[in-house]
Design a protein around this motif. Structure first.
Motif, mmCIF file in Angstrom:
data_model
loop_
_atom_site.group_PDB
_atom_site.id
_atom_site.type_symbol
_atom_site.label_atom_id
_atom_site.label_comp_id
_atom_site.label_asym_id
_atom_site.label_seq_id
_atom_site.Cartn_x
_atom_site.Cartn_y
_atom_site.Cartn_z
ATOM 1 N N MET A 1 -23.992 3.600 9.377
ATOM 2 C CA MET A 1 -22.674 3.547 10.018
ATOM 3 C C MET A 1 -22.144 4.964 10.161
ATOM 4 N N SER A 2 -21.594 5.244 11.335
ATOM 5 C CA SER A 2 -21.073 6.584 11.585
ATOM 6 C C SER A 2 -19.833 6.844 10.750
ATOM 7 N N LYS A 3 -19.529 8.107 10.510
ATOM 8 C CA LYS A 3 -18.333 8.486 9.744
ATOM 9 C C LYS A 3 -17.070 8.003 10.432
ATOM 10 N N ARG A 4 -17.131 8.007 11.781
ATOM 11 C CA ARG A 4 -15.941 7.569 12.523
ATOM 12 C C ARG A 4 -15.654 6.097 12.264
ATOM 13 N N LYS A 5 -16.732 5.258 12.280
ATOM 14 C CA LYS A 5 -16.551 3.842 12.032
ATOM 15 C C LYS A 5 -16.140 3.578 10.590
ATOM 16 N N GLN A 6 -16.678 4.374 9.635
ATOM 17 C CA GLN A 6 -16.280 4.225 8.243
ATOM 18 C C GLN A 6 -14.784 4.522 8.058
ATOM 19 N N ALA A 7 -14.320 5.578 8.737
ATOM 20 C CA ALA A 7 -12.902 5.950 8.640
ATOM 21 C C ALA A 7 -12.014 4.858 9.206
ATOM 22 N N GLN A 8 -12.481 4.296 10.350
ATOM 23 C CA GLN A 8 -11.694 3.217 10.951
ATOM 24 C C GLN A 8 -11.661 1.972 10.068
ATOM 25 N N GLY A 9 -12.753 1.714 9.340
ATOM 26 C CA GLY A 9 -12.811 0.568 8.449
ATOM 27 C C GLY A 9 -11.959 0.740 7.212
ATOM 28 N N CYS A 10 -11.755 1.986 6.776
ATOM 29 C CA CYS A 10 -10.944 2.249 5.585
ATOM 30 C C CYS A 10 -9.446 2.162 5.844
ATOM 31 N N GLN A 11 -9.063 2.423 7.091
ATOM 32 C CA GLN A 11 -7.631 2.462 7.404
ATOM 33 C C GLN A 11 -6.896 1.153 7.103
ATOM 34 N N PRO A 12 -7.422 -0.021 7.508
ATOM 35 C CA PRO A 12 -6.720 -1.272 7.172
ATOM 36 C C PRO A 12 -6.592 -1.485 5.671
ATOM 37 N N MET A 13 -7.664 -1.112 4.918
ATOM 38 C CA MET A 13 -7.620 -1.271 3.472
ATOM 39 C C MET A 13 -6.562 -0.387 2.851
ATOM 40 N N LEU A 14 -6.428 0.845 3.353
ATOM 41 C CA LEU A 14 -5.415 1.761 2.847
ATOM 42 C C LEU A 14 -4.010 1.243 3.148
ATOM 43 N N ARG A 15 -3.835 0.704 4.348
ATOM 44 C CA ARG A 15 -2.526 0.169 4.722
ATOM 45 C C ARG A 15 -2.142 -0.995 3.813
ATOM 46 N N ARG A 16 -3.122 -1.905 3.571
ATOM 47 C CA ARG A 16 -2.845 -3.059 2.708
ATOM 48 C C ARG A 16 -2.518 -2.612 1.283
ATOM 49 N N THR A 17 -3.259 -1.619 0.805
ATOM 50 C CA THR A 17 -3.013 -1.114 -0.540
ATOM 51 C C THR A 17 -1.627 -0.485 -0.643
ATOM 52 N N PHE A 18 -1.292 0.301 0.394
ATOM 53 C CA PHE A 18 0.027 0.948 0.423
ATOM 54 C C PHE A 18 1.151 -0.093 0.432
ATOM 55 N N LEU A 19 0.999 -1.116 1.286
ATOM 56 C CA LEU A 19 2.020 -2.161 1.359
ATOM 57 C C LEU A 19 2.113 -2.950 0.053
ATOM 58 N N PHE A 20 0.964 -3.162 -0.595
ATOM 59 C CA PHE A 20 0.949 -3.870 -1.869
ATOM 60 C C PHE A 20 1.732 -3.093 -2.931
ATOM 61 N N LEU A 21 1.510 -1.765 -2.981
ATOM 62 C CA LEU A 21 2.208 -0.927 -3.957
ATOM 63 C C LEU A 21 3.714 -0.887 -3.669
ATOM 64 N N ILE A 22 4.037 -0.801 -2.373
ATOM 65 C CA ILE A 22 5.457 -0.825 -1.982
ATOM 66 C C ILE A 22 6.100 -2.146 -2.409
ATOM 67 N N GLY A 23 5.372 -3.242 -2.207
ATOM 68 C CA GLY A 23 5.876 -4.553 -2.594
ATOM 69 C C GLY A 23 6.150 -4.643 -4.083
ATOM 70 N N ILE A 24 5.232 -4.096 -4.889
ATOM 71 C CA ILE A 24 5.422 -4.102 -6.339
ATOM 72 C C ILE A 24 6.665 -3.296 -6.723
ATOM 73 N N ALA A 25 6.810 -2.122 -6.090
ATOM 74 C CA ALA A 25 7.957 -1.270 -6.395
ATOM 75 C C ALA A 25 9.276 -1.948 -6.027
ATOM 76 N N VAL A 26 9.313 -2.565 -4.836
ATOM 77 C CA VAL A 26 10.527 -3.246 -4.391
ATOM 78 C C VAL A 26 10.854 -4.424 -5.307
ATOM 79 N N THR A 27 9.815 -5.156 -5.706
ATOM 80 C CA THR A 27 10.019 -6.298 -6.602
ATOM 81 C C THR A 27 10.625 -5.853 -7.925
ATOM 82 N N ARG A 28 10.124 -4.744 -8.481
ATOM 83 C CA ARG A 28 10.657 -4.237 -9.743
ATOM 84 C C ARG A 28 12.118 -3.809 -9.607
ATOM 85 N N VAL A 29 12.423 -3.130 -8.485
ATOM 86 C CA VAL A 29 13.808 -2.687 -8.257
ATOM 87 C C VAL A 29 14.736 -3.886 -8.143
#
Length: 378
Positions: A1-29
Motif C-alpha cells: 500500500m502506498s504511503k498516500r493511501k496509508q495516510a488517507q486510511g489513518c485520517q478517519p481513525m484519528l478523527r474518531r479518536t479525537f472525537l472520542f477524547l473530546i467526548g470523554i472530556a465534555v462528559t467529565r465537565v
C-alpha cells in the motif's frame, strides 16, 4: 500500500479518536457541573423558560382555535335543571366593563355597613343553565378559602394523603355561605390534588417544578391574578393569599382562549362534553364569579358562558362527578363522589373564622407564605 493511501486510511481513525477524547472530556465537565444541585436547578430553569417561550408561540396560533378533539359547542340538557331557584338573584355584570391594569388596581375591603350576603342565582345564558355565585371582594365579610377532606392541614400529594370525604360532611363542618368543588385530584389511593395550593396565606401544597394548568390567585390588596404556567411562566406563589391551580383556561383578556393540550390536559373527560364548573373575574377585578353548571357542555360552550357573564379572565374547575354546590347549608347540586378539596366562601350571615380574618390582616401587613418541609416536595 502506498504511503498516500496509508495516510488517507489513518485520517478517519484519528478523527474518531479525537472525537472520542473530546467526548470523554465534555462528559467529565458536565458530570462535575451537574453534581452541584444549584447548577442543575439553573439548567432546568433555562430549559423551562425556553419551553414556555416555544409553547407561547404555539399557543398564540391556537388561541382562538379549538383543537379538533374538542366538541364544537354542544350543550346537553340535564335533569338537574328542575332544581329550585334561589331566592336572592344576581344581576348580570356588564360584558363591556373597562379593563384595568392589575398593578394599578387595589380593591380594599370596605366598611361594615357595606356588607351583603354572597349572591347565588340560577341563570341561563348562551343556551346553558347554571348557578352563579358572585363574591364581592370589596365586602369586608366576603372571604374565600380552601377546605380539605377530613379537616386535613395539608393537601393530598404524592407523599401523604388525607383521603376524601362526603360533600355533605364538608358542608356541615365549614358552615359557610357557599361550598363548591375545587380542583382535580387523582383516582388512586393517594388522591393527590392538582397544582400548588395556598389558603389563608399558607401553603397547603408546593412543588417548585409545578407548571401545569392555570392558576387563580388573590394577592395583597385583593389584586386578582390568573396565570397559565406553560405559556406565561410560573406564578409567584409566595405572593398569594389564596391560590388554586386547575384549568384549562377559558377566557383571557376578555376573549375566548382555549389551548388545553398546551396546558397539559389530555384526558377525554376534560376535553369532551360533561358536567362542569368554572371561576373567573370581570375587568373591574372587584369580584369573583363562581359558576356551577346544571347542563353538561363542552369547554367551548363553557368559555362562551363565562365571557357572556362578563369575565375578563376565567378557568375551568373540576367537573364530572366532582361537581357540587351548597348555599347556606342547602346542597343544590350533590357530587357523585367524595371530594378531597372544596372552595369555601363566607359572608356576614355565615362569618369567616377569626383565624381566617386575622391571616388576611397579617398578609396585608407583609406576611407571606413560605413552603416548609411539610409541604415542599418534588
Amino acid at each position: 500500500m502506498s504511503k498516500r493511501k496509508q495516510a488517507q486510511g489513518c485520517q478517519p481513525m484519528l478523527r474518531r479518536t479525537f472525537l472520542f477524547l473530546i467526548g470523554i472530556a465534555v462528559t467529565r465537565v458536565l458530570a462535575e457541573y451537574f453534581s452541584v444541585a444549584k447548577n442543575r436547578d439553573s439548567f432546568l430553569t433555562v430549559i423551562n423558560q425556553l419551553w414556555h417561550k416555544l409553547l407561547a408561540v404555539l399557543s398564540d396560533r391556537q388561541s382562538h382555535q379549538i383543537p379538533e378533539s374538542l366538541p364544537k359547542n354542544p350543550i346537553v340538557r340535564s335533569s338537574k335543571s328542575d332544581r329550585p331557584l334561589p331566592s336572592n338573584p344576581v344581576q348580570k355584570p356588564p360584558a363591556n366593563s373597562p379593563t384595568a391594569q392589575p398593578s394599578q388596581l387595589q380593591i380594599i375591603k370596605g366598611s361594615a355597613n357595606q356588607t351583603k350576603p354572597v349572591q347565588v342565582s340560577i341563570q341561563t345564558l348562551a343556551g346553558a343553565s347554571f348557578y352563579l355565585t358572585a363574591i364581592d371582594l370589596a365586602d369586608p365579610e366576603h372571604y374565600i378559602t380552601i377546605g380539605l377532606a377530613n379537616n386535613a392541614i395539608l393537601a393530598n400529594n404524592s407523599q401523604a394523603t388525607g383521603g376524601d370525604e362526603p360533600f355533605a360532611n364538608m358542608v356541615a363542618r365549614y358552615g359557610a355561605a357557599v361550598v363548591a368543588n375545587g380542583t382535580f385530584f387523582g383516582k388512586d389511593e393517594q388522591k393527590a390534588v392538582l397544582g400548588n395550593m395556598v389558603a389563608a396565606g399558607k401553603f397547603l401544597k408546593y412543588s417548585r417544578w409545578e407548571n401545569y394548568g392555570t392558576t387563580l390567585a388573590i394577592k395583597a390588596g385583593n389584586q386578582l391574578e390568573m396565570v397559565t404556567a406553560r405559556t406565561e411562566g410560573k406564578p409567584d406563589w409566595s405572593q398569594h393569599w389564596f391560590s388554586l391551580t386547575c384549568g384549562p383556561r377559558l377566557v383571557k383578556g376578555g376573549k375566548v382562549w382555549l389551548s388545553p393540550l398546551s396546558e397539559g390536559f389530555k384526558d377525554a373527560s376534560v376535553l369532551g362534553v360533561g358536567s362542569r364548573s368554572a371561576i373567573g373575574f370581570p375587568a373591574s377585578r372587584d369580584k369573583l364569579f363562581l359558576v356551577t353548571f346544571i347542563d353538561s357542555l363542552s369547554l367551548e360552550a363553557e368559555a362562551k358562558v363565562m365571557l357572556a357573564i362578563g369575565c375578563l379572565e376565567a378557568m375551568n374547575l373540576d367537573g364530572g362527578d366532582s361537581v357540587g354546590l351548597a348555599h347556606q347549608g342547602q346542597i343544590l347540586l350533590p357530587p357523585g363522589r367524595n371530594l378531597t378539596n372544596v372552595l369555601v366562601v363566607y359572608d356576614r350571615q355565615y362569618p369567616a373564622p377569626t383565624e381566617l380574618k386575622q391571616s388576611w390582616e397579617r398578609f396585608q401587613k407583609g406576611d407571606r407564605p413560605t413552603p416548609d418541609k411539610s409541604v415542599f416536595f418534588d
